[in-house]
Design a protein around this motif. Structure first.
Motif, short mmCIF file in Angstrom:
data_model
loop_
_atom_site.label_atom_id
_atom_site.label_comp_id
_atom_site.label_asym_id
_atom_site.label_seq_id
_atom_site.Cartn_x
_atom_site.Cartn_y
_atom_site.Cartn_z
N PRO A 89 0.83 -1.21 0.00
CA PRO A 89 0.00 0.00 0.00
C PRO A 89 0.86 1.25 0.00
N PHE A 90 0.39 2.30 -0.69
CA PHE A 90 1.11 3.56 -0.66
C PHE A 90 0.83 4.26 0.66
N ILE B 65 9.00 10.49 4.99
CA ILE B 65 10.24 10.05 5.64
C ILE B 65 11.38 10.00 4.62
N LEU B 66 11.08 9.45 3.46
CA LEU B 66 12.09 9.35 2.40
C LEU B 66 12.53 10.74 1.96
N LEU C 61 8.75 1.58 -1.71
CA LEU C 61 8.59 2.67 -0.77
C LEU C 61 8.23 2.10 0.59
N GLY C 62 8.90 2.58 1.64
CA GLY C 62 8.61 2.11 2.99
C GLY C 62 9.49 0.94 3.38
N ARG C 63 9.10 0.29 4.45
CA ARG C 63 9.87 -0.82 4.98
C ARG C 63 9.62 -2.10 4.19
N GLY D 206 16.31 -3.62 -1.29
CA GLY D 206 15.13 -3.53 -2.13
C GLY D 206 14.15 -2.45 -1.74
N THR D 207 14.45 -1.67 -0.69
CA THR D 207 13.60 -0.53 -0.35
C THR D 207 14.29 0.75 -0.81
N LEU D 208 13.50 1.76 -1.13
CA LEU D 208 14.08 3.01 -1.62
C LEU D 208 15.02 3.63 -0.61
N LEU D 209 14.59 3.69 0.63
CA LEU D 209 15.43 4.32 1.64
C LEU D 209 16.65 3.46 1.95
#
Length: 220
Positions: free
Chosen positions: A20-21, A28-29, A77-79, A88-91
Motif C-alpha cells: 500500500p502507498f 520520511i524518504l 517505498l517504505g519498509r 530492495g527498499t528506496l530508503l
C-alpha cells in the motif's frame, strides 16, 4: 499487501505484489534525501508501485550502437517485509549506496536509486534542482569478449519517469522466456492470462512467432 497479479499504468503492466502507498513513508524518504519525489514518480508509486516492471529500453537512447536493457526489480517505498529499510527498499538502497560498490562507480550526489536488474545495473532519479525528475541508468562495463562497452556507463535516458515508461518495450528474448514458463499451463490459469495480456499489449504479433506455437497446449 495486495494479492493482485498486475496493474496497468500508462499502458504498461506492473507486476505485484503491491504494498500500500503510505504518504508518511514518502515524507520520511523525502526528509532523508533532502528533496521532494518527482511528481511523475510519486503518481506511479501511488497508483501502481509494484515489484516488477518487465520491460526494457535502449541505452544509450537514440545511439546506433545502443543496447536493450531492462531494470525490472522495482525498489519499494517504505519498509520491507522484515520491517526494516533494507535491501530492495528506496530508503535502504539510498542509504547503502554511499558505502557500497556503487559509490565507487557513480557520482551519487542528487541521485535516488529506484530499480535494478539481475546484473546489478541500476536506474536512478535525478533530484537536483536543475534536472529534477530526469531518469538515469548506470550499466556495468563488459569484458572485451562480451561486447564493445568496456567501462561502466552513466547516462540520461528520459526527461521524466512518465517519459521513461512511455519509451519502454518488451524485449523479444524476455517474451520468449516468459511465455515458455506458462505455455503448458491451463489457458484459463490467471498467470498465463496475465502474461498473454502483457504480450498482446506490448508485443503485437507475438502469437505468430515460432516460439509461441511450438509448445503443446492444454485443451481450452
Amino acid at each position: 499487501m495486495s494479492e493482485e497479479l498486475s496493474r496497468w499504468y500508462r499502458g504498461r503492466m506492473v507486476f505485484g505484489p503491491f504494498p500500500p502507498f503510505e504518504a508518511e513513508e514518502a515524507e520520511i524518504l523525502e526528509r532523508e534525501i533532502g528533496a521532494s519525489l518527482p511528481a511523475a514518480y510519486r503518481r506511479f508509486l501511488e497508483a501502481a508501485g509494484g515489484s516488477h516492471l518487465e520491460y526494457a529500453i535502449d541505452i544509450p537512447a537514440g545511439e546506433p550502437d545502443s543496447e536493450t536493457l531492462g531494470f525490472n526489480e522495482l525498489y519499494r517505498l517504505g519498509r520491507g517485509e522484515d520491517g526494516d529499510y533494507g535491501y530492495g527498499t528506496l530508503l535502504g538502497e539510498y542509504r547503502g549506496g554511499s558505502s557500497g560498490w556503487l559509490a565507487a562507480e557513480v557520482p551519487l550526489d542528487g541521485l535516488l536509486p529506484i530499480a535494478r536488474n539481475g546484473g546489478g545495473d541500476t536506474l536512478f532519479l535525478d533530484l537536483s534542482p536543475a534536472a529534477h525528475g530526469h531518469v538515469h541508468a548506470f550499466v556495468h562495463g563488459l569484458p572485451g569478449w562480451a561486447g564493445p562497452r568496456g567501462q561502466g556507463l552513466l547516462t540520461k535516458i528520459a526527461d521524466s519517469f512518465d517519459a521513461y515508461l512511455d519509451n519502454l518495450l518488451i524485449d523479444p528474448d524476455m517474451a520468449e522466456l516468459t511465455w515458455g514458463d506458462v505455455a503448458g499451463d491451463d489457458p484459463a490459469a490467471p498467470w498465463r492470462r496475465t502474461v498473454e495480456a502483457w504480450l498482446d499489449t506490448g508485443l503485437p504479433g507475438w502469437r505468430d512467432e515460432p516460439w509461441a506455437n511450438d509448445r503443446p497446449r492444454l485443451p481450452g
